[in-house]
Write a protein that holds these residues in place. Structure first.
Motif, PDB file in Angstrom:
ATOM      1  N   ARG A 194      -5.673   3.422   9.513  1.00  0.00           N
ATOM      2  CA  ARG A 194      -6.242   2.082   9.544  1.00  0.00           C
ATOM      3  C   ARG A 194      -5.573   1.239  10.631  1.00  0.00           C
ATOM      4  O   ARG A 194      -4.432   1.534  11.023  1.00  0.00           O
ATOM      5  CB  ARG A 194      -6.085   1.352   8.203  1.00  0.00           C
ATOM      6  N   HIS A 245       4.591   8.254   7.052  1.00  0.00           N
ATOM      7  CA  HIS A 245       3.836   7.025   7.346  1.00  0.00           C
ATOM      8  C   HIS A 245       4.252   6.590   8.740  1.00  0.00           C
ATOM      9  O   HIS A 245       5.386   6.172   8.959  1.00  0.00           O
ATOM     10  CB  HIS A 245       4.140   5.942   6.314  1.00  0.00           C
ATOM     11  N   ASP A 264      -1.284   7.965   7.841  1.00  0.00           N
ATOM     12  CA  ASP A 264      -0.588   8.714   6.788  1.00  0.00           C
ATOM     13  C   ASP A 264      -0.766  10.191   7.112  1.00  0.00           C
ATOM     14  O   ASP A 264      -1.888  10.718   7.070  1.00  0.00           O
ATOM     15  CB  ASP A 264      -1.205   8.423   5.412  1.00  0.00           C
ATOM     16  N   ARG A 286      -4.246  12.054   6.571  1.00  0.00           N
ATOM     17  CA  ARG A 286      -4.821  11.777   5.248  1.00  0.00           C
ATOM     18  C   ARG A 286      -5.551  10.434   5.200  1.00  0.00           C
ATOM     19  O   ARG A 286      -6.544  10.286   4.499  1.00  0.00           O
ATOM     20  CB  ARG A 286      -3.719  11.803   4.177  1.00  0.00           C
ATOM     21  N   SER A 287      -5.026   9.428   5.909  1.00  0.00           N
ATOM     22  CA  SER A 287      -5.782   8.180   6.056  1.00  0.00           C
ATOM     23  C   SER A 287      -5.234   7.410   7.244  1.00  0.00           C
ATOM     24  O   SER A 287      -4.125   7.701   7.718  1.00  0.00           O
ATOM     25  CB  SER A 287      -5.747   7.341   4.775  1.00  0.00           C
ATOM     26  N   ARG A 310       0.843  -1.208   0.000  1.00  0.00           N
ATOM     27  CA  ARG A 310       0.000   0.000   0.000  1.00  0.00           C
ATOM     28  C   ARG A 310       0.877   1.256   0.000  1.00  0.00           C
ATOM     29  O   ARG A 310       0.653   2.173  -0.791  1.00  0.00           O
ATOM     30  CB  ARG A 310      -0.905  -0.009   1.242  1.00  0.00           C
TER      31      ARG A 310
END
Ligand SMILES: C[S@@+](CC[C@H](N)C(=O)[O-])C[C@H]1O[C@@H](n2cnc3c(N)ncnc32)[C@H](O)[C@@H]1O
Length: 282
Positions: free
Chosen positions: A260, A225, A275, A257-258, A116
């Motif tokens: 998980r 990250h 992120d 930004r994201s 990813r």
């Protein structure tokens, strides 16, 4: 794997013994790594022989006998069956990695996350991987993007040696630059203001290196990250907890930004990936 193992052992182990097998096992190259419940200790040779019989690709069975610990994030094993070795060759995402499971950190459970991140990298970028291990994120990125440069740091001399080997094996010399040392020192000495993207795969302690990650980014900012372990009580949301935990360490303007959960790491504990966009008007 866990289901296969349970099926194969049904009728061989007692019913309560079968329930202790719940967590299954990891495979790194041709080595299977068990995390056997203490109550299955007398049964480990039997369990190993079933795994070897059912999986011709597995040559060695090890049992993990300590948690991942220390600066190098390594763990201890006992040999159980098959070839007596800890060195293997692991394949993922079209890359090949030499790994000595006894001397370096490696988890096959993060392969989707590595792909990813590699897919997010853009043409021409400079990346700093602060905690590179055997180079698995770095090589995956360089293999996908011919015009990207990755400065790939690790403090464990054995992981560094293996990273050098993996760079050669995957033919990404000159695109992944292996660096031995503490990420903070290496960045402060030579890599301030160079990166479009920084990777921080040290979930136990990445928070304390956030200022260094920011200083590695170009003045215009970039992406980080970030990985962290979060304990989640009833009703709590792991991603929210991870973001709340950032604020005392990350002083630069940022936006998430994201986010998980990438895996479970223990009862109640998960690893969260964020992120983070830094600077550039966020
Ligand atoms: C959890 S492992 C991740 C390895 C690799 N990125 C992967 O996904 O397999 C963390 C790595 O960071 C390294 N490390 C720990 N502290 C460090 C530091 N201060 N500077 C550089 N590397 C460090 C360890 O030796 C270990 O290889």
């Amino acid at each position: 794997m866990a289901r296969m193992l349970k099926e194969a052992l049904r009728g061989v182990l007692e019913r309560d013994e079968l329930s202790f097998l719940a967590s299954g096992f990891d495979t790194i190259g041709d080595i299977a790594i068990l995390r056997l419940d203490k109550r299955l200790e007398p049964r480990k040779s039997l369990i190993a022989s079933v795994i070897l019989g059912k999986n011709k690709a597995i040559k060695t069975i090890l049992n993990q006998v300590s948690p991942v610990s220390g600066e190098y994030r390594v763990r201890s094993f006992e040999y159980v069956a098959g070839e007596e070795k800890t060195l293997t060759t692991h394949r993922e995402n079209g890359c090949v990695f030499v790994v000595d499971v006894d001397k370096v950190y490696f988890s096959p459970r993060l392969s989707t996350e590595r792909l990813r991140v590699a897919n997010m990298v853009e043409s021409g970028e400079t990346v700093v991987n602060m905690f590179a291990g055997v180079g698995v994120f770095s090589v995956t990125i360089a293999k996908k993007h011919r015009d990207v440069k990755v400065f790939s740091i690790d403090v464990n001399p054995v992981a560094h040696e293996m990273q050098v080997k993996n760079i050669q094996l995957n033919k990404v010399e000159g695109r992944v630059i292996p660096l031995l040392g503490d990420a903070r020192n290496v960045i402060n000495q030579s890599f301030r203001g160079v990166a479009d993207r920084v990777i921080m795969p040290l979930p136990e302690n990445a928070h304390s290196y956030l200022p260094d990650a920011v200083s590695a980014l170009k003045e215009a900012g970039g992406m980080i990250h970030y990985y962290t372990h979060v304990f989640t009580g009833r009703g709590e949301k792991p991603v929210l907890k991870a973001v709340e935990g950032l604020n005392s360490f990350l002083k630069a303007p940022y936006s998430v930004r994201s986010a998980r959960v990438v895996r479970e790491v223990g009862p109640g504990w998960v690893e969260v990936s964020l992120d983070l966009k830094i600077g550039g008007g966020v």
